[in-house]
Write an enzyme that holds these catalytic residues in place. Structure first.
Site, mmCIF file in Angstrom:
data_model
loop_
_atom_site.group_PDB
_atom_site.id
_atom_site.type_symbol
_atom_site.label_atom_id
_atom_site.label_comp_id
_atom_site.label_asym_id
_atom_site.label_seq_id
_atom_site.Cartn_x
_atom_site.Cartn_y
_atom_site.Cartn_z
ATOM 1 N N GLN A 27 37.661 17.264 14.640
ATOM 2 C CA GLN A 27 37.178 15.931 14.285
ATOM 3 C C GLN A 27 35.655 15.867 14.387
ATOM 4 O OE1 GLN A 27 39.187 13.309 13.193
ATOM 5 N NE2 GLN A 27 37.248 12.293 12.776
ATOM 6 N N LYS B 76 46.190 10.315 13.044
ATOM 7 C CA LYS B 76 46.587 11.596 12.438
ATOM 8 C C LYS B 76 47.781 12.173 13.189
ATOM 9 C CE LYS B 76 41.974 12.578 10.716
ATOM 10 N NZ LYS B 76 40.685 13.236 10.891
ATOM 11 N N ASP C 98 40.962 20.586 6.323
ATOM 12 C CA ASP C 98 39.905 19.665 5.885
ATOM 13 C C ASP C 98 39.164 20.214 4.662
ATOM 14 O OD1 ASP C 98 39.873 17.299 7.307
ATOM 15 O OD2 ASP C 98 38.593 18.054 8.929
#
Ligand code: NDP
Length: 296
Positions: A99, A55, A122
């Protein structure tokens, strides 16, 4: 083998990254805004480290700022919440992701609830979940968003199609159902308690597998001509020497014989997920600066 049946997620993700980089360059040149993405990693889970490294690399390659933090596994929930609050308050950070999975002593819900919904790239914050469910503008979870892009690229308008999603997680199955419903599909969400799963799957014009069980969906579960999106990532033994490889939730070879189109694993949904994360960061940066969101 009919190569035209394969939905090339790698190529579509590369094209999306080019559009994201172009939008990023315009933001910088015309508005002096450089989108910033902060990926927060807690602990040393090797798979998570690989994801976050990818990422961060792709963020920089797209011309954005990568402003992530790596915190030790023993970080307390309170300390993590303070880091998130700092990122919420930092105007150079437009997107925040934490994460998952987090170490067991940290509650993921408390952390997700703490992220500014406008920076929640997200799309897991309750406010974005609610916006998606009610058809309002928000930030959409990256994996289902990527699946929709793959489907629309291949099929165009999805109106009226029978869609079956196997899996009802908050990060894939449920938002996928909302997106397909929003695209006027007739949606069925199946799960571990579904009766006669093969015949439910056989109804699908669009079959999305998000289970996490290697090759569970056989060729005879697929309606001839259906479009199959395989979200699953499962590591299996590749040889007796202990090498491993990745396979999906769909038994690719037999499914390929029957399906009209299918995503491979790897090289299907996976690459789209990070590309969509970058896209969401550009969208978030535009909205936070009152700039019209480009069509990417
Ligand atoms: P979860 O474990 O959160 O959810 C799995 C779902 O599958 C659950 O709803 C579960 O049902 C259902 N399920 C489990 N066993 C069966 C069964 N035998 N029959 C029918 N349904 C079953 O997984 P995720 O949604 O997080 O991920 C799914 C897969 O997608 C994983 O392989 C993951 O690695 C992959 N993934 C890939 C991404 C990508 O970028 N390509 C991103 C995210 C995930 P129930 O609710 O009843 O328990």
């Amino acid at each position: 083998m009919e190569p035209e049946k394969i939905i090339d997620g790698k190529a579509l993700a590369a094209a999306l990254r080019v559009r994201v980089a172009a939008a990023t360059a315009r933001l910088r040149d015309e508005h002096a805004v450089i989108p910033g993405l902060a990926a927060v990693l807690v602990g040393d889970d090797p798979a998570s480290q690989v994801y976050v490294r990818n990422k961060n690399r792709q963020t920089v390659e797209a011309g954005m700022n990568s402003l992530g933090r790596a915190l030790p596994a023993e970080t307390s929930e309170q300390a993590l919440l303070e880091v998130v609050e700092e990122l919420n308050a930092d105007p150079s950070v437009h997107g925040i992701l934490v994460q998952l999975p987090l170490p067991a002593h940290i509650g993921a819900s408390a952390v997700i609830d703490c992220i500014d919904p406008e920076k929640d790239v997200d799309g897991f914050h309750l406010r974005n979940v609610g916006r998606l469910a009610t058809g309002r503008e928000g930030l959409v979870p990256c994996t289902p968003l990527g699946c929709m892009m793959l489907l629309e690229d291949r099929l165009g308008d999805l109106t009226g199609r029978e869609a079956v999603i196997v899996g009802r997680s908050n990060i894939v199955g449920k938002p996928m159902a909302q997106l397909l419903l929003g695209a006027n599909c007739t949606v069925t969400v199946a799960h571990s308690r579904t009766r006669d799963l093969p015949s439910v799957c056989r109804r699908a014009d669009i079959l999305v597998a998000a289970v996490g069980r290697a090759r569970m969906i056989g060729g005879d579960w697929i309606k001839p001509g259906a479009t199959v999106i395989d979200v699953g990532i499962n590591r299996v033994a590749a040889d007796e020497a202990g090498k491993t490889r990745l396979v999906g939730d769909v038994d690719f070879g037999p499914a390929m014989e029957v399906a009209g189109a299918i995503t491979p694993v790897p090289g299907g949904v996976g690459p789209m997920t990070i590309a969509c994360l970058l896209r969401n960061t550009v969208v978030a940066a535009c909205r936070q600066n009152g700039i019209q969101v480009p069509d990417i």
